[in-house]
Design an enzyme around this catalytic site. Structure first.
Site, mmCIF file in Angstrom:
data_model
loop_
_atom_site.group_PDB
_atom_site.id
_atom_site.type_symbol
_atom_site.label_atom_id
_atom_site.label_comp_id
_atom_site.label_asym_id
_atom_site.label_seq_id
_atom_site.Cartn_x
_atom_site.Cartn_y
_atom_site.Cartn_z
ATOM 1 N N HIS A 1 -1.837 0.996 7.901
ATOM 2 C CA HIS A 1 -3.302 1.047 7.743
ATOM 3 C C HIS A 1 -3.899 -0.349 7.820
ATOM 4 O O HIS A 1 -4.941 -0.621 7.262
ATOM 5 C CB HIS A 1 -3.661 1.734 6.421
ATOM 6 C CG HIS A 1 -2.855 2.967 6.171
ATOM 7 N ND1 HIS A 1 -1.719 2.967 5.384
ATOM 8 C CD2 HIS A 1 -2.990 4.222 6.648
ATOM 9 C CE1 HIS A 1 -1.181 4.183 5.376
ATOM 10 N NE2 HIS A 1 -1.936 4.966 6.129
ATOM 11 N N HIS B 1 0.835 -1.211 0.000
ATOM 12 C CA HIS B 1 0.000 0.000 0.000
ATOM 13 C C HIS B 1 0.866 1.256 0.000
ATOM 14 O O HIS B 1 0.884 1.992 -0.978
ATOM 15 C CB HIS B 1 -0.949 -0.005 1.215
ATOM 16 C CG HIS B 1 -1.819 1.211 1.276
ATOM 17 N ND1 HIS B 1 -2.049 1.891 2.447
ATOM 18 C CD2 HIS B 1 -2.502 1.876 0.308
ATOM 19 C CE1 HIS B 1 -2.848 2.917 2.201
ATOM 20 N NE2 HIS B 1 -3.135 2.925 0.909
HETATM 21 FE FE1 FES Z 1 0.288 -0.833 4.793
HETATM 22 FE FE2 FES Z 1 -1.115 1.321 4.234
HETATM 23 S S1 FES Z 1 1.055 1.131 4.316
HETATM 24 S S2 FES Z 1 -1.845 -0.641 4.710
#
Ligand code: FES
Length: 172
Positions: free
Chosen positions: A121, A102
């Site tokens: 997140h 992500h």
């Molecule tokens: Fe891992 Fe956003 S950086 S869920």
């Protein structure tokens, strides 16, 4: 008058057919070259890096590694049962990038459910299912390192199956 209109329609159809035919012929000659270019761009020469020996691993105890270079941290795992992409005599040794797809936060291993978990997140990835995402914001599965074990039990990483976070190419 009606006759002239029919002639015009016929001429337009003839011209359209010619254009389509010409385009088709051009595509037929251009396509193989484009495919060849796409193939050459997709081909990456991965290094063959020794990560550890089978004797260094204990079931469900993660080992920090890096592949294909020191700036790409990962984890080497012996999961205790055959899994997707697993190597070694028990088919249970796997390795993954620990950079969350992500936004690149470094993840930690949860030995209870054999997942990698992101503190950023809260994305979660299943280490027994080839790094499949099971929760969260990421939009791709976790990059899994392709492994090989030689006859001395040395474990080598020799490829990556997804794009490592933050890179345009897995090999810089
Ligand atoms: Fe891992 Fe956003 S950086 S869920």
């Amino acid at each position: 008058m009606k006759c002239k209109r029919l002639v015009d329609v016929g001429r337009r159809q003839f011209l359209r057919g010619s254009i389509v035919g010409a385009t088709g012929a051009a595509a037929a000659t251009v396509l193989p070259a484009k495919q060849a270019q796409a193939r050459s761009l997709a081909r990456i020469d991965y290094p063959s890096n020794r990560l550890a020996n089978i004797a260094d691993l204990a079931v469900n105890e993660p080992m920090d590694i890096a592949y294909p270079d020191p700036d790409s941290p990962g984890v080497l795992l012996k999961l205790g049962q055959p899994v997707e992409g697993g190597v070694g005599p028990d088919g249970d040794i796997v390795a993954f990038s620990v950079l969350c797809p992500h936004k690149g936060w470094p993840m930690t291993y949860n030995a209870e459910d054999k997942t990698l978990n992101c503190p950023g997140h809260h994305s979660r990835f299943d280490c027994e299912a080839g790094g499949q995402q099971i929760w969260g914001h990421a939009t791709q599965n976790l990059p899994q390192f392709l492994l090989r074990v030689d006859d001395k039990g040395d474990i080598y990483a020799e490829g990556v199956d997804e794009l490592i976070y933050g890179r345009l190419s897995n090999v810089l």
